[in-house]
Write a protein that holds these residues in place. Structure first.
Motif, PDB file in Angstrom:
ATOM      1  N   LEU A   1     -27.147  -9.892   9.964  1.00 26.85           N
ATOM      2  CA  LEU A   1     -27.430 -11.067   9.742  1.00 26.85           C
ATOM      3  C   LEU A   1     -28.942 -11.183   9.772  1.00 26.85           C
ATOM      4  CD1 LEU A   1     -24.818 -13.330  11.551  1.00 26.85           C
ATOM      5  CD2 LEU A   1     -24.793 -12.943   9.124  1.00 26.85           C
ATOM      6  N   GLU A   2     -29.633 -10.703  10.711  1.00 25.30           N
ATOM      7  CA  GLU A   2     -31.044 -10.820  10.727  1.00 25.30           C
ATOM      8  C   GLU A   2     -31.752 -10.026   9.542  1.00 25.30           C
ATOM      9  OE1 GLU A   2     -34.802  -8.892  13.503  1.00 25.30           O
ATOM     10  OE2 GLU A   2     -32.759  -9.465  14.534  1.00 25.30           O
ATOM     11  N   HIS A   3     -31.243  -8.981   9.231  1.00 25.12           N
ATOM     12  CA  HIS A   3     -31.759  -8.236   7.945  1.00 25.12           C
ATOM     13  C   HIS A   3     -31.277  -9.140   6.973  1.00 25.12           C
ATOM     14  CE1 HIS A   3     -32.857  -4.739   5.583  1.00 25.12           C
ATOM     15  NE2 HIS A   3     -31.822  -4.890   4.965  1.00 25.12           N
ATOM     16  N   ALA A   4     -30.272  -9.530   6.608  1.00 24.50           N
ATOM     17  CA  ALA A   4     -29.945 -10.618   5.513  1.00 24.50           C
ATOM     18  C   ALA A   4     -30.917 -11.848   5.491  1.00 24.50           C
ATOM     19  CB  ALA A   4     -28.608 -10.756   5.738  1.00 24.50           C
ATOM     20  N   HIS A   5     -31.053 -12.225   6.386  1.00 25.97           N
ATOM     21  CA  HIS A   5     -32.131 -13.585   6.408  1.00 25.97           C
ATOM     22  C   HIS A   5     -33.618 -13.287   5.963  1.00 25.97           C
ATOM     23  CE1 HIS A   5     -29.460 -16.578   7.845  1.00 25.97           C
ATOM     24  NE2 HIS A   5     -29.251 -15.789   9.008  1.00 25.97           N
ATOM     25  N   ASN A   6     -34.251 -12.121   6.596  1.00 26.64           N
ATOM     26  CA  ASN A   6     -35.131 -11.407   5.985  1.00 26.64           C
ATOM     27  C   ASN A   6     -35.292 -11.003   4.812  1.00 26.64           C
ATOM     28  OD1 ASN A   6     -36.356 -11.664   8.726  1.00 26.64           O
ATOM     29  ND2 ASN A   6     -35.966  -9.421   9.246  1.00 26.64           N
ATOM     30  N   LEU A   7     -34.329 -10.453   4.129  1.00 27.87           N
ATOM     31  CA  LEU A   7     -34.315 -10.255   2.615  1.00 27.87           C
ATOM     32  C   LEU A   7     -34.349 -11.403   1.782  1.00 27.87           C
ATOM     33  CD1 LEU A   7     -31.646  -7.112   2.378  1.00 27.87           C
ATOM     34  CD2 LEU A   7     -34.171  -7.246   2.112  1.00 27.87           C
ATOM     35  N   ALA A   8     -33.674 -12.545   2.168  1.00 29.02           N
ATOM     36  CA  ALA A   8     -33.778 -13.754   1.583  1.00 29.02           C
ATOM     37  C   ALA A   8     -34.907 -14.498   1.648  1.00 29.02           C
ATOM     38  CB  ALA A   8     -32.404 -14.757   2.180  1.00 29.02           C
ATOM     39  N   ASP A   9     -35.602 -14.179   2.686  1.00 28.41           N
ATOM     40  CA  ASP A   9     -36.842 -14.802   2.959  1.00 28.41           C
ATOM     41  C   ASP A   9     -37.931 -14.209   2.060  1.00 28.41           C
ATOM     42  OD1 ASP A   9     -35.779 -16.905   4.600  1.00 28.41           O
ATOM     43  OD2 ASP A   9     -36.668 -15.829   6.492  1.00 28.41           O
ATOM     44  N   ASN A  10     -37.854 -13.001   1.875  1.00 27.43           N
ATOM     45  CA  ASN A  10     -38.914 -11.975   0.986  1.00 27.43           C
ATOM     46  C   ASN A  10     -38.641 -12.285  -0.261  1.00 27.43           C
ATOM     47  OD1 ASN A  10     -40.224 -11.258   3.281  1.00 27.43           O
ATOM     48  ND2 ASN A  10     -39.164  -9.503   3.747  1.00 27.43           N
ATOM     49  N   VAL A  11     -37.409 -12.620  -0.793  1.00 26.40           N
ATOM     50  CA  VAL A  11     -37.117 -12.734  -2.192  1.00 26.40           C
ATOM     51  C   VAL A  11     -37.795 -14.014  -2.734  1.00 26.40           C
ATOM     52  CG1 VAL A  11     -35.301 -12.579  -3.831  1.00 26.40           C
ATOM     53  CG2 VAL A  11     -35.338 -11.145  -2.011  1.00 26.40           C
TER      54      VAL A  11
END
Length: 146
Positions: free
Chosen positions: A123-133
């Motif tokens: 979940l942490e990785h998924a949120h980081n990807l969503a914030d960076n896109v």
């Protein structure tokens, strides 16, 4: 249509006492009457089972009596030993299964913790990807269609 059944009356003498036994067979429609054999009765009025009829009792001092008692005592001893062994085997199996159950429950706890950690990482990785896109610069979805 059924006929009333006729009782079968037998008479015998047991220890000088005359015993009268009556047996009735019920006849249904189309059935032939059936005779029920009389069992020899034991003292007290109860019918004795065929295998339980008493034989002439052997003298308690006879060799035959002592041999039968000895064989019976050995059989009882073996039976009790088998029973004890079976109980011990069952208890040992119960203990093994309890230990295995405890090991499996500990493994479940460990795997549940590992799953929780992996979920959090995902979940942490998924949120980081969503914030960076970020959407492409200079183009918005609403203005492209015009």
């Amino acid at each position: 249509m059924s006929r009333p059944s006729q009782p079968k009356v037998t008479s015998s003498e047991h220890n000088g006492v005359s015993v009268i036994q009556s047996q009735v067979a019920v006849v249904g429609a189309g059935q032939a009457p059936q005779l029920v054999p009389a069992l020899p009765s034991s003292p007290g009025g109860k019918a004795a089972a065929p295998g339980k009829m008493k034989k002439a009792t052997a003298d308690k001092d006879s060799d035959e009596y002592r041999q039968r008692r000895e064989r019976n005592n050995l059989a009882v001893k073996k039976s009790r030993q088998r029973s004890k062994q079976k109980a011990m085997d069952t208890q040992q199996r119960v203990n093994q299964l309890k230990e295995e159950n405890e090991r499996l429950e500990a493994k479940i706890k460990l795997l549940s913790k590992e799953l929780s950690v992996l979920k959090d990482l995902f979940l942490e990785h998924a949120h980081n990807l969503a914030d960076n896109v970020q959407p492409p610069s200079g183009a918005s979805p609403a203005t492209d269609n015009q």
